[in-house]
Scaffold this motif. Structure first.
Motif, short mmCIF file in Angstrom:
data_model
loop_
_atom_site.label_atom_id
_atom_site.label_comp_id
_atom_site.label_asym_id
_atom_site.label_seq_id
_atom_site.Cartn_x
_atom_site.Cartn_y
_atom_site.Cartn_z
N TYR A 1 7.12 4.37 5.11
CA TYR A 1 6.88 4.68 3.70
C TYR A 1 6.37 6.10 3.59
CZ TYR A 1 7.49 -0.27 3.40
OH TYR A 1 8.02 -1.52 3.52
N GLY B 1 -3.35 5.11 0.33
CA GLY B 1 -2.13 4.49 -0.16
C GLY B 1 -2.01 4.57 -1.67
N LYS B 2 -0.97 3.94 -2.17
CA LYS B 2 -0.87 3.70 -3.62
C LYS B 2 -0.77 2.19 -3.77
CE LYS B 2 1.41 8.08 -4.81
NZ LYS B 2 0.19 8.77 -5.22
N ALA C 1 0.84 -1.20 0.00
CA ALA C 1 0.00 0.00 0.00
C ALA C 1 0.88 1.25 0.00
CB ALA C 1 -0.93 0.00 1.21
N ARG C 2 2.18 1.07 0.16
CA ARG C 2 3.14 2.16 0.24
C ARG C 2 2.75 3.14 1.32
NH1 ARG C 2 6.92 -0.16 -1.04
NH2 ARG C 2 8.11 1.77 -1.13
N LYS C 3 2.41 2.61 2.49
CA LYS C 3 1.99 3.48 3.60
C LYS C 3 2.57 2.96 4.89
CE LYS C 3 -1.37 5.37 4.78
NZ LYS C 3 -2.77 5.29 5.19
#
Lengths: 552, 328
Positions: A535, A347-348, A280-282
């Motif tokens: 992140y 997120g991404k 989730a890049r978080k």
């Protein structure tokens, strides 16, 4: 153990070893935690296939109401060994032994586990246990269910039942040895630069799991050894006609076997907390809440076992006390679920195979958790205890939960373990088939149980036939879902795309070494500069770190 | 979507989720018909939990689906998401709300359990009991002088103090009818101590306070009538009970719910809830008849299939003075 006397923060001196392990090293008494981790995973996976075939045979029997495919005693042997194998030889060893061994030393920047020889010994108790279970089929196979309640277990296929007991005692011993190792390793061997609030959540989960296993496993062993004596040596601990008490067994059994549910899900929760932030890049949402909720589940989880016995020989106060304690477990579990969902927000999100399995787990575990709350209350449990409603519930938790988590972990760390990526198209096909198969198999079982179908039956009331047929079709979908996975694993292990050291851009330490890692993990011990989930965070200067320490 | 404030969306979603949850809670149709006084209590509680559960399920699944669609990585997108590490008020909220829900459910389940009679097993011990007359009753019940069987002695030493007992309205009163229920591989045997009838099916009058004294002869069984929402294990050496009023005339299945051997799935019989007049008629008929006894409820095919030995048949026959003529 010579290693134990060494100062633990110095690099461990393993016996002379080659530059890299050869394939045949994986078949030997190897003390490298990574070899042991893969030994656990592969062995467990083979047992997963065996246990899965038993499930397919049972679902084939259940496609029709009559007992027309398997002999009813063989059916009972399959249901007993399916449960036993899936719990004791697949989920527990794969999650704790496999991922635990492989990841914990890497994640804390250690060169190996604290007691490498003990670690290898713990693994090598598993194959004979599995062999005992399989060999027990020569004597009819244990037929009293994975719970093996006496008196049924003391009068049915007693040779096979004794082999079953020995097998469980072996894996139980393995689990105790492994737990001691994990606790000491995490406690003493994380790199000095890693603060406790930088310990990856998988390691927190392993710590909670190990404490739980250490407290509860000996009780099961004791209960089973008494059962072994009753069967073979003429004692009468559980024989009512000689002053024994059958209900005592149930207490001893569930004192371990309810916590065993958490042994099977806490490490998976740990995997979730690693997989979701990376993809989730978080940062993980609520690090402390997740870490503490593992410990809370571990403590409360020791005091809920009687909810398996609400219709047994339990007095009213027990039924009420354990209703309430069981309901309380829902709170820390809910905290974790909500935290993971919140981690997705903003997120991404990379929707690759690992992440799909993690999200699939999230959505199915919610259902399993909610049905668990209904089961935890005595009034409803009186009706649905020992029915397909229970079967539906624990398969949502253990298949939709634990097995999905194991798959997520495999897709996530396969590149680290082998240096190669798994194929994404096959992975997504595997996910779609597994997700459909799981829901098709287990969702209709809720209705079966509520409407009146008991569990563990080879023949049943014909009114339940249509719904059972749906479940059986689902089971076949699940069986076929393994094929793309197997092809993927075997093909990618040899010819998959080279992964590089850190294909997902992960921040926890295992991504800081090469893929696969060298034998003692690190050329130079790593220094922790960033948190495992930072992140999108440009960490402020060292000075602000001190502020954060004060907050703890 | 930009024009409408988020609060409106949240409110709408909340209303929709609430409506769906209430609808599901009341129209799920997942439970069989209600035929005992306990059944509506259990169902009500289940419906409440299903309503709350549906709401939570929809909110969590909705959030997952929404977030996955909205925050998925688009092609060519690089970098990380929002660096949010937590939110104390939000975390406190989602810890407190489930905690309140489970506390409510915990208290409510104690209340329901009390109204079911779950807190009162052993209530009958306070008043004089129907003296058992049939020889069969010794296994489950008091007078054990005729047997040397240690298990029966043990069972006789105690009266059932485990199971579902008197519901509040019959507390302290003797039950209208006592039936001894014995589980064995793979049949239930029902003995009526006051009339000496032994049957393979349970016959009871509607609306009467019935007490089942449950025992087991070989392994653990579990007596379950789904339409009554009542279940209690039959445990060798531990007498248990179920006390209830049937509320609806009809025939319902009696199912064994605890794994008891290869033919566990075939251990089924039925409970016939009669009108009081029909029940009296049934009782008179069966008391009058004393024919050659057979194993109740088992067909010859079952007897052969299950490997029941002639000795066992003889044993049961010796204990059986009367039987139900409807069966076999």
């Amino acid at each position: 153990m010579a290693q134990a006397q060494l100062p633990l923060d110095t690099p461990l001196s393993l016996p002379e070893h080659p530059k890299a392990w050869k394939w045949y090293d994986y078949f030997t008494f190897n003390v490298d935690h990574k070899v042991i981790g893969i030994q656990y995973l592969v062995t467990a996976f083979i047992f997963y296939l065996i246990g899965g075939l038993m499930a397919v045979a049972m679902r084939t029997e259940l496609a029709t109401a009559d007992s027309d495919f398997l002999d009813p005693n063989l059916y009972n042997a399959f249901l007993t060994n399916h449960g036993t194998i899936m719990i004791f030889l697949w989920v527990v060893p794969a999650a704790i032994g496999g991922f635990g061994n492989y990841l914990v030393p890497l994640m804390i920047g250690a060169r190996d586990m604290a007691f490498p020889r003990l670690n290898a010994l713990a693994f090598w108790l598993n194959p004979p246990a599995g062999a005992l279970l399989l060999a027990s089929f020569l004597f009819g196979g244990a037929q009293a269910g994975w719970t093996s309640y006496p008196p049924l277990s003391t009068i049915t296929a007693t040779t096979a039942q004794s082999m079953w007991i020995l097998a469980i005692v072996l894996v139980g011993t393995s689990s105790i040895l492994g737990s001691v190792n994990f606790i000491v390793t995490i406690w003493k061997m994380k790199v000095p630069s890693m603060r406790w609030n930088q310990l990856p959540l998988f390691c927190w989960a392993m710590l909670a799991t190990s404490l739980l296993a250490l407290v509860s496993t000996p009780v099961l062993a004791a209960g089973l050894i008494l059962l072994l004596f009753d069967i073979n040596f003429g004692t009468s601990f559980y024989k009512p006609d000689a002053g024994g008490n059958v209900v005592i067994y149930q207490h001893l059994f569930w004192f371990y076997s309810h916590p065993a549910v958490y042994l099977m899900i806490l490490p998976i929760f740990g995997i979730m907390s690693e997989v979701i932030p990376v993809h989730a890049r978080k940062p993980i949402f609520g690090y402390q809440a997740i870490a503490y909720s593992s410990l809370a589940i571990c403590c409360v989880g020791l005091f809920v076992w009687v909810h398996h016995m609400f219709t047994s020989g339990t007095p009213p106060w027990m039924r009420m006390f354990f209703t309430i304690s069981t309901l309380i477990v829902a709170v820390p579990t809910g905290v974790k679920i909500f935290s993971w969902v919140a981690t997705l927000w903003g997120g991404k999100i990379r929707l690759n195979s690992a992440m799909l399995f993690a999200i699939g787990l999230l959505s199915m575990f919610v259902l399993g958790g909610l049905s668990g709350v209904t089961l935890g209350t005595a009034p409803v449990d009186i009706h649905v205890h020992d029915t397909y409603y229970v079967v539906a519930h624990f398969h949502y938790v253990l298949f939709g939960g634990s097995v999905f988590g194991l798959y997520a972990g495999i897709y996530h760390w396969f590149p680290k373990m082998t240096g190669r990526l798994l194929d994404e198209r096959l992975g997504i096909l595997h996910f779609v088939l597994t997700f459909i198969g799981t829901n098709l198999t287990f969702l209709p079982m809720h209705e079966l149980g509520l409407k009146g179908m008991p569990r563990r039956v080879a023949m049943y009331d014909p009114q339940f036939e249509p719904v059972n047929l749906i479940c059986t079709i689902g089971a076949f979908v699940l069986a076929f879902s393994i094929i793309p996975f197997l092809i993927n694993i075997i093909w990618s292990w040899n010819r998959g795309k080279v992964a590089g050291d850190n294909p997902w851009g992960g921040l926890s330490l295992e991504w800081a070494t090469s893929s696969p890692p060298p034998i003692e993990n690190w050329e130079v011990l790593p220094v922790v500069t960033k948190g495992p989930y930072d992140y999108g965070i440009e960490r402020r200067q060292e000075s602000t770190d001190e502020d954060r320490d004060e907050e703890e | 979507m930009e024009q409408i404030p988020a609060s409106i969306w949240t409110l709408t979603a909340g209303v929709v989720v609430t409506l769906i949850s209430f609808w599901v809670g009341h129209h799920h149709g997942l439970l069989p018909e209600q035929a005992s006084e306990q059944a509506p209590l259990v169902d009500n509680f289940f419906d409440i939990m299903l309503t709350i559960g549906t709401a939570l399920f929809l909110v969590v699944q909705g959030a997952i689906i929404l977030f996955v669609i909205r925050y998925r990585r688009r092609a060519g997108e690089e970098g990380d998401g929002l660096p949010v590490e937590g939110n104390l008020p939000l975390e406190a909220f989602w810890t407190a709300i489930p905690a309140l829900i489970v506390i409510f459910l915990g208290i409510y389940s104690v209340d329901i359990f009390q109204r079911m009679g779950g807190l009162n097993p052993g209530d009958h011990a306070m008043h004089s009991r129907h003296a058992p007359k049939s020889g069969m009753a010794v296994v489950a019940q008091a007078s054990s002088k005729t047997t040397s069987d240690a298990a029966a002695l043990l069972a006789a030493a105690q009266t059932p103090e485990i199971g579902i007992g008197a519901s509040p309205d019959v507390q302290g009163k003797a039950p209208d009818l006592v039936v001894d229920v014995m589980g064995m591989q793979y049949a239930w045997i029902f003995t009526y101590p006051d009339s000496g009838i032994v049957a393979g099916e349970l016959h009871i009058p509607v609306g009467k306070d019935v007490q089942l004294n449950i025992s087991a002869r070989d392994v653990i069984h579990s007596f379950w009538v789904p339409q009554f929402r009542l279940k209690q294990d039959a445990i060798p050496g531990v007498p248990t009970e179920l006390r209830f009023k049937a509320t609806k005339v009809g025939t319902y299945p009696v199912v064994c719910a605890e794994l008891c051997g290869g033919y566990h799935g075939a251990m089924r019989t039925q409970v016939i809830v009669h009108t009081p007049e029909d029940f009296e008629r049934w009782r008179h008929q069966n008391q009058a008849i004393a024919t050659a006894p057979v194993i109740p409820s088992l067909s010859d095919r079952h007897i052969q299939q299950m490997g029941i030995t002639p000795q066992l048949v003889a044993q049961v026959e010796a204990m059986t003075h009367h039987h139900s003529p409807e069966k076999l």
